[in-house]
Structure formats: structure tokens, C-alpha cells
Design a protein around this motif. Sequence first.
Motif, short mmCIF file in Angstrom:
data_model
loop_
_atom_site.label_atom_id
_atom_site.label_comp_id
_atom_site.label_asym_id
_atom_site.label_seq_id
_atom_site.Cartn_x
_atom_site.Cartn_y
_atom_site.Cartn_z
N SER A 18 0.57 -1.07 0.07
CA SER A 18 0.41 -0.09 0.27
C SER A 18 0.84 1.16 -0.21
O SER A 18 1.96 1.04 0.73
CB SER A 18 -1.02 -0.36 1.00
N ASP A 19 -0.05 1.99 -0.91
CA ASP A 19 1.81 3.97 -0.86
C ASP A 19 0.49 4.33 0.31
O ASP A 19 -0.52 3.69 0.58
CB ASP A 19 1.55 4.56 -1.90
N LYS A 20 1.06 5.67 0.50
CA LYS A 20 0.52 6.87 1.09
C LYS A 20 -0.45 7.18 0.88
O LYS A 20 -1.58 7.62 1.95
CB LYS A 20 1.06 8.29 0.92
N SER A 21 -0.86 7.15 -0.04
CA SER A 21 -2.09 7.92 -0.96
C SER A 21 -3.48 6.10 -0.34
O SER A 21 -4.58 7.20 -0.57
CB SER A 21 -2.88 8.47 -2.43
N GLY A 22 -3.54 5.82 -0.41
CA GLY A 22 -4.12 4.27 0.36
C GLY A 22 -4.28 3.34 -0.66
O GLY A 22 -5.06 2.62 -0.92
N SER A 23 -3.81 3.39 -1.66
CA SER A 23 -3.78 2.97 -3.02
C SER A 23 -3.04 1.73 -2.48
O SER A 23 -2.21 0.78 -2.03
CB SER A 23 -3.06 2.97 -4.31
N THR A 24 -4.11 0.09 -2.32
CA THR A 24 -2.82 -1.33 -2.43
C THR A 24 -3.31 -2.14 -3.57
O THR A 24 -4.33 -1.79 -3.67
CB THR A 24 -3.72 -1.32 -0.90
N VAL A 25 -2.27 -2.72 -3.44
CA VAL A 25 -2.77 -4.34 -4.34
C VAL A 25 -1.97 -6.00 -3.78
O VAL A 25 -0.92 -5.40 -2.41
CB VAL A 25 -1.63 -3.91 -5.50
N GLY A 26 -2.24 -5.91 -3.63
CA GLY A 26 -2.10 -7.66 -2.87
C GLY A 26 -2.48 -9.34 -3.16
O GLY A 26 -2.73 -9.26 -4.82
N LEU A 27 -1.55 -9.95 -2.76
CA LEU A 27 -1.52 -11.38 -3.69
C LEU A 27 -1.99 -12.65 -2.21
O LEU A 27 -1.24 -12.46 -1.50
CB LEU A 27 -0.13 -11.61 -4.29
N GLU A 28 -2.70 -13.43 -2.37
CA GLU A 28 -3.15 -14.29 -1.51
C GLU A 28 -2.94 -15.45 -1.82
O GLU A 28 -3.61 -15.79 -3.38
CB GLU A 28 -4.55 -14.15 -1.15
N PHE A 29 -2.51 -15.78 -1.50
CA PHE A 29 -2.18 -17.40 -2.14
C PHE A 29 -2.83 -18.84 -0.79
O PHE A 29 -3.24 -18.11 0.27
CB PHE A 29 -0.35 -18.45 -2.15
N THR A 30 -4.17 -19.72 -1.05
CA THR A 30 -4.10 -20.15 -0.43
C THR A 30 -3.70 -21.94 -0.31
O THR A 30 -2.78 -22.22 -1.43
CB THR A 30 -5.98 -20.47 -0.87
N SER A 31 -3.89 -22.58 0.76
CA SER A 31 -3.41 -23.91 0.61
C SER A 31 -1.86 -23.86 0.77
O SER A 31 -0.99 -25.07 -0.18
CB SER A 31 -4.05 -25.15 -0.07
N VAL A 32 -1.16 -23.38 1.21
CA VAL A 32 -0.11 -23.04 1.00
C VAL A 32 0.34 -23.63 2.91
O VAL A 32 0.30 -22.92 3.52
CB VAL A 32 0.68 -21.65 0.95
N ALA A 33 1.36 -24.74 2.86
CA ALA A 33 1.84 -24.56 4.04
C ALA A 33 2.83 -23.76 4.69
O ALA A 33 3.92 -22.59 3.41
CB ALA A 33 2.92 -26.08 3.64
N SER A 34 3.16 -23.39 5.72
CA SER A 34 4.12 -22.91 6.47
C SER A 34 5.33 -22.57 5.51
O SER A 34 6.25 -21.32 5.94
CB SER A 34 4.10 -22.60 8.10
N GLU A 35 5.66 -23.69 6.15
CA GLU A 35 6.94 -23.67 5.36
C GLU A 35 7.65 -23.30 3.68
O GLU A 35 8.76 -22.32 3.33
CB GLU A 35 7.13 -25.32 5.08
N GLN A 36 6.09 -23.35 3.39
CA GLN A 36 6.42 -22.90 1.49
C GLN A 36 6.11 -20.85 1.68
O GLN A 36 6.60 -20.16 1.60
CB GLN A 36 5.41 -23.24 0.68
N ALA A 37 5.42 -20.64 3.14
CA ALA A 37 4.65 -19.54 2.94
C ALA A 37 6.33 -18.50 3.17
O ALA A 37 6.32 -17.55 2.74
CB ALA A 37 3.85 -19.18 4.02
N THR A 38 7.00 -19.69 4.50
CA THR A 38 8.83 -18.74 4.90
C THR A 38 9.37 -18.21 3.70
O THR A 38 9.90 -17.61 3.57
CB THR A 38 9.04 -19.97 5.75
N PHE A 39 9.50 -19.56 2.37
CA PHE A 39 10.29 -19.70 1.37
C PHE A 39 9.70 -17.89 0.33
O PHE A 39 10.66 -17.14 -0.34
CB PHE A 39 9.81 -20.35 0.26
N LEU A 40 8.43 -17.90 0.72
CA LEU A 40 7.69 -17.12 -0.46
C LEU A 40 8.45 -15.33 0.08
O LEU A 40 8.69 -14.90 -1.04
CB LEU A 40 5.63 -16.94 -0.88
N MET A 41 7.61 -15.31 1.71
CA MET A 41 8.60 -14.36 2.18
C MET A 41 10.15 -13.83 2.38
O MET A 41 10.29 -12.77 1.87
CB MET A 41 7.78 -14.56 3.61
N GLY A 42 10.76 -15.17 2.18
CA GLY A 42 11.89 -15.09 1.43
C GLY A 42 12.52 -14.31 0.99
O GLY A 42 13.51 -13.01 0.01
#
Length: 175
Positions: A18-42
Motif C-alpha cells: 500500500s502507498d501513502k495515498s491508500g492504493s493497495t495491491v495484494g496477492l493471496e495464496f491459499t493452501s500454502v504450508a508454513s514452510e512454503q510461506a516462509t520461502f515466498l516471504m524470503g
Amino acid sequence: MDVEHSSSTEGKLLIAYSDKSGSTVGLEFTSVASEQATFLMGACTVAASGKHKRIVTSTPMSNTHSIESNTGSGGNDMEKRIAVLEADVAHIKGDVSEIKSSVSSLNATVISLDKNMAVALEKLSGIKDSIDKKPSTDAVEKRIAEAKLAILLGVPAIIGVGTAIYKVIAHYLAA
């Protein structure tokens, strides 16, 4: 939280911007294991290296050290992978350009069809008006019947007049 349980449990991974003007963009992954989530965040951490970052969790995670320490070059032939991605993006740009050209051409065709349809509808309206002015079948049949009657009555009258004229001329010539 149990480490073995957290790495195999599936959940949702949300990555948002999200930027200062409030515009946001996001990505949602479903059925992701914690291990995979950690990798993606890395991977996100590597992409934003040198930027201020912090890990936000509702419960302590045992494997966040891989996120915090993974700020190297990315490994695994990152430059080759980026080159492939850049080539793919170039192809995508070309395809989008072709699509824009096709849409523009289609737009001109639709405008032309719209004009042609307006002309056709005007001509059909003129034809309808002229058909509406034509007499009905009953009116035509009535006029034909009247013409037959006039002929049936007129022919004997003409024959009678002709016969009378003949007799008058024959009478004066014989005398």
C-alpha cells in the motif's frame, strides 16, 4: 506452536503493498504450508533487499531465521532466470501490442457496420412505407370485379350502338 505441525499445516499467505495515498495491491495464496510461506516471504525479502523490513506474526515462528538471513544474490542461476523472465515479458508486450492493434481494427469495423446497419434500416423503413401505401388484396379484387362488370355491361352497349349506326347508314344508303 509446534514446529512440525506449523510447517505442514496449510493456510493462507497474503502479500500486500500500500502507498501513502491508500492504493493497495495484494496477492493471496491459499493452501500454502508454513514452510512454503516462509520461502515466498524470503523471496520478497530478496526482491526488496536494502529496504526497511520487519516480520509481522501473530505467533512466534521457529523458521523465520531463513527469512532474515536470506539476503544473498538469490542463487540458483538468478541472472539466467531473470533473463528468461525478461524475454517472456518482451513476448507479452508484443502480444499486448498485437491485441491492441486488433481491437483498434475491430473498433473501426464495428463503426463501419453500425453505419451500414443505419443505412439498411433507413432503406427498410422506406420499403415498409411504400408497402403500406399499396392497396390491400380485397381492394384490388373489388376493382377487378368492378372492371369485369363494366366490361360485361359496356360491350353489349357498344355492340348495340354499333348495330344501330349500321342500320341507320344502311337505311339511308338503300333509299
